[in-house]
Design a protein around this motif. Structure first.
Motif, PDB file in Angstrom:
ATOM      1  N   MET A 121       0.850  -1.188   0.000  1.00 38.19           N
ATOM      2  CA  MET A 121       0.000   0.000   0.000  1.00 38.19           C
ATOM      3  C   MET A 121       0.883   1.235   0.000  1.00 38.19           C
ATOM      4  SD  MET A 121      -1.327   0.677   3.936  1.00 38.19           S
ATOM      5  CE  MET A 121      -1.911  -0.959   4.329  1.00 38.19           C
ATOM      6  N   GLN A 122       0.320   2.352  -0.438  1.00 34.32           N
ATOM      7  CA  GLN A 122       0.978   3.643  -0.316  1.00 34.32           C
ATOM      8  C   GLN A 122       0.306   4.425   0.807  1.00 34.32           C
ATOM      9  OE1 GLN A 122       2.875   5.158  -4.322  1.00 34.32           O
ATOM     10  NE2 GLN A 122       0.662   5.011  -4.552  1.00 34.32           N
ATOM     11  N   LEU A 123       1.127   5.111   1.600  1.00 34.86           N
ATOM     12  CA  LEU A 123       0.620   5.859   2.746  1.00 34.86           C
ATOM     13  C   LEU A 123       0.861   7.347   2.549  1.00 34.86           C
ATOM     14  CD1 LEU A 123       1.874   3.695   5.753  1.00 34.86           C
ATOM     15  CD2 LEU A 123      -0.492   4.026   5.050  1.00 34.86           C
ATOM     16  N   ARG A 124      -0.179   8.133   2.830  1.00 33.67           N
ATOM     17  CA  ARG A 124      -0.059   9.586   2.803  1.00 33.67           C
ATOM     18  C   ARG A 124      -0.119  10.092   4.236  1.00 33.67           C
ATOM     19  NH1 ARG A 124      -3.742  10.518  -0.386  1.00 33.67           N
ATOM     20  NH2 ARG A 124      -2.555  10.990  -2.274  1.00 33.67           N
ATOM     21  N   CYS A 125       0.876  10.891   4.626  1.00 32.43           N
ATOM     22  CA  CYS A 125       0.898  11.497   5.953  1.00 32.43           C
ATOM     23  C   CYS A 125       1.055  13.000   5.761  1.00 32.43           C
ATOM     24  CB  CYS A 125       2.051  10.949   6.798  1.00 32.43           C
ATOM     25  SG  CYS A 125       2.074   9.159   6.955  1.00 32.43           S
ATOM     26  N   GLY A 126      -0.050  13.728   5.860  1.00 31.26           N
ATOM     27  CA  GLY A 126      -0.013  15.155   5.603  1.00 31.26           C
ATOM     28  C   GLY A 126       0.418  15.418   4.173  1.00 31.26           C
ATOM     29  N   ASN A 127       1.344  16.362   3.993  1.00 30.89           N
ATOM     30  CA  ASN A 127       1.866  16.669   2.662  1.00 30.89           C
ATOM     31  C   ASN A 127       3.235  16.056   2.429  1.00 30.89           C
ATOM     32  OD1 ASN A 127      -0.043  17.935   1.174  1.00 30.89           O
ATOM     33  ND2 ASN A 127       0.660  20.021   1.537  1.00 30.89           N
ATOM     34  N   ALA A 128       3.627  15.128   3.308  1.00 32.15           N
ATOM     35  CA  ALA A 128       4.910  14.449   3.141  1.00 32.15           C
ATOM     36  C   ALA A 128       4.841  13.528   1.920  1.00 32.15           C
ATOM     37  CB  ALA A 128       5.247  13.644   4.402  1.00 32.15           C
ATOM     38  N   PRO A 129       5.994  13.182   1.335  1.00 25.82           N
ATOM     39  CA  PRO A 129       5.987  12.263   0.182  1.00 25.82           C
ATOM     40  C   PRO A 129       5.315  10.942   0.533  1.00 25.82           C
ATOM     41  CG  PRO A 129       8.141  13.288   0.460  1.00 25.82           C
ATOM     42  CD  PRO A 129       7.343  13.645   1.671  1.00 25.82           C
ATOM     43  N   LEU A 130       4.690  10.333  -0.462  1.00 20.77           N
ATOM     44  CA  LEU A 130       4.035   9.040  -0.239  1.00 20.77           C
ATOM     45  C   LEU A 130       5.053   8.003   0.208  1.00 20.77           C
ATOM     46  CD1 LEU A 130       1.626   8.816  -3.315  1.00 20.77           C
ATOM     47  CD2 LEU A 130       0.981   9.111  -0.927  1.00 20.77           C
TER      48      LEU A 130
END
Length: 621
Positions: A38-47
């Motif tokens: 899976m890809q994770l998004r945390c705020g505007n940090a890179p995936l």
């Protein structure tokens, strides 16, 4: 194709190929663990990309997610689908998906908030939100962040906001900030460092006012918080660039030119010559119908351009260039949206009632709240159009206030204001009564409570809990009030749908009042709400009639009178007062009240900070 494809031979169960397939052994199925990712998004940090094997313990997957996003074991979080719907952390999750990991917001209790407010302090230990230029409805957001969500608020003033506008905070909406910072041009990294130095855990960055749009984009990016990024920031303040981006996306947009010289005006006049002639002249960056002229002649366009060139608009910004557009005939609507991670939700639809009023072409007489079912084909198509517009402008997060014309060729963009519906939130009681939520509450949910945002409908609820409308208080000319017609006020207050009223301090005997020519010179309003649509409609007509008849009597401004000046307008000259600073603020609706205040109880004592703010800001719709 350059060559005709070769015909394939017919296959039957007796052919050699089919016999070979039929006789081939059954494939061996691998029943071992399945590898997933899976890809994770945390705020505007890179995936971030992580992988695991099915049937691994949920605790192992939890540890993997925490490590990837650098979240300690003491912090709770939600794993959310696009739009904020939370999921259970399990190895059975499908592979090849993108999710958002959202740390749970640390809130203060209602008691802690009350004690801190009594002491004039922010709430210690709670997470914080940055609000850029927290004025007008942005001040309401800051207030709700503290008192509804239990958070701290860090105020950041942009370089664009005039000093006098900083006092434009409605009565009762003031809060104690965890920190107050002033941004300097080109110093985003420095401002972000100053935010971090305050020591609070910042979970969101919200734009409070039109002046803070560009800084809001940049600061959210620097703090690695959810936001729209800076790649298309220019499109979110410049109305010309907005329309061109929309056109490039294949959507309807008005014919227009951005000009900074009389030669540019002449080029527009050569390219745009409808019959009968109508065109719109307005600031490229503005608000509240300030400086907007509807011209019915070529000479009128030239005069309107010269009236704007080099002046300051209601946001205190200099009009270095002017926008010339085709006149869009049709009804004007507002589509208020809130977005999270690219999921757009329409939280209110308002139909403007703008009319020609004593020579001024775009005077607000009121607006009515709708859902898409009120005019299904038109409004559902309009919501779809606005969603596509937001995508074209690179908008993924935050509150937007879009103005759309319903024309013969379909919905056409007037402008997207990349902030909340303004006007100090005087419309909030109507939305709350009719929908059970507002754009302000939806914005707070999108930032601090993703599951609550995910549960909101994609368009305003149907059926509405009640039907709502808003009626403005207007003056047909400049003059000095000689009498207030209390019997007419009593009739409006006695209407079955009457909910409340908001009024400017100038509406009392002896005060000088300005002619209503746009949103900034509206002198108050009446909020109307009723469960029966027909009753609301009847009350709306009665209120408009009484206001047109006049809620007050006045002596018109006349040549030779003290402080009277001749004002040249595209419609011709008129006489107006050169008001004192105190009178300037008294002519504006500067204080949001949650209950109506009788007009006869208005006081002339108004803080000078309000005076200077309203003089150049007024309402922002």
């Amino acid at each position: 194709y350059p060559h005709r494809p070769r015909a394939l031979p017919e296959l039957s169960h007796t052919s050699p190929i089919m016999r070979k397939v039929k006789e081939s052994p059954t494939p061996v199925v691998n029943n071992g663990p399945q590898r997933k990712w899976m890809q994770l998004r945390c705020g505007n940090a890179p995936l971030r990309r992580v992988a695991w094997y099915d049937n691994c313990p949920d605790s192992a997957l939890d540890k993997l997610l925490r490590t990837a996003c650098r979240i300690g074991i003491e912090t709770e979080y939600l794993l959310c689908e696009k739009g904020g719907l939370p999921l259970a952390v399990s190895s059975s999750l499908p592979t090849a998906q993108t999710y958002e990991l959202v740390p749970t917001v640390r809130r203060a209790s209602a008691l802690e908030v009350a004690k801190a407010a009594e002491a004039g302090l922010s709430v210690p230990g709670a997470d914080a939100v940055v609000v850029v230029d927290p004025v007008s409805t942005g001040a309401v957001v800051a207030h709700q962040a503290v008192h509804r969500m239990g958070l701290q608020v860090i105020c950041v003033w942009s370089e664009s906001i005039p000093e006098e506008l900083k006092g434009f905070v409605a009565h009762g909406m003031g809060i104690s900030h965890a920190g107050v910072l002033s941004h300097e041009v080109g110093e985003v990294a420095k401002t972000a460092a100053a935010v971090r130095a305050i020591g609070a855990n910042v979970v969101a960055c919200i734009v409070g006012c039109e002046t803070g749009v560009s800084l809001g984009d940049a600061l959210a990016e620097a703090l690695q918080l959810p936001g729209n990024g800076t790649l298309k920031s220019g499109l979110r303040r410049n109305k010309y660039a907005q329309a061109e981006a929309v056109r490039s996306a294949g959507l309807e947009a008005p014919f227009q030119m951005q000009v900074d010289s009389i030669e540019g005006v002449e080029a527009f006049l050569a390219a745009w010559s409808p019959s009968p002639y109508r065109a719109v002249v307005k600031p490229v960056e503005g608000a509240g119908s300030d400086g907007v002229s509807i011209c019915d002649s070529r000479d009128g366009v030239v005069a309107a351009y010269r009236a704007l060139e080099g002046t300051k608009n209601v946001l205190g910004l200099t009009n270095y260039s002017v926008l010339l557009q085709e006149y869009l005939a049709g009804d004007e609507y507002v589509v208020d949206t809130v977005s999270r991670d690219g999921v757009h939700k329409c939280v209110a639809l308002w139909k403007y009632d703008k009319r020609d009023y004593h020579g001024s072409p775009v005077v607000y007489h009121g607006m009515r709240l709708h859902n898409v079912e009120a005019d299904e084909p038109l409004l559902r198509g309009m919501v779809a159009y606005v969603t596509a517009v937001l995508d074209a402008l690179g908008i993924t997060d935050g509150a937007m206030h879009s103005e759309i014309m319903a024309t013969a060729r379909g919905p056409v963009l007037v402008e997207v204001n990349c902030r909340l519906h303004g006007g100090e939130g005087i419309w909030l009681p109507i939305a709350e009564a009719c929908l059970g939520y507002t754009q302000v509450s939806a914005l707070c949910d999108s930032a601090f409570a993703p599951p609550a945002f995910a549960s909101l409908p994609a368009t305003p609820r149907s059926p509405l809990l009640k039907h709502g409308a808003w009626v403005t208080i207007r003056s047909p000319a400049d003059g000095t009030i000689t009498a207030v017609h209390h019997e007419k006020l009593a009739r409006i207050r006695a209407l079955p749908s009457f909910l409340g009223e908001y009024c400017a301090p100038c509406i009392k005997v002896g005060c000088r009042i300005r002619q209503t020519v746009d949103a900034t010179t509206v002198h108050g309003c009446f909020n109307l709400v009723h469960a029966d649509a027909a009753t609301l409609e009847a009350d709306y007509r009665v209120a408009q009639q009484l206001i047109d008849e006049g809620l007050f009597a006045f002596t018109p401004a006349a040549a030779g009178e003290k402080d009277v000046v001749r004002v040249e307008t595209p419609k011709g000259p008129r006489f107006s007062y050169q008001l004192s600073e105190q009178e300037q603020v008294q002519n504006s609706l500067w204080g949001l009240q949650h209950i109506w205040r009788p007009l006869e109880e208005n006081s002339g004592a108004v803080p000078l900070r309000k005076l200077r703010a309203v003089r150049r800001s007024g309402w922002r719709f």
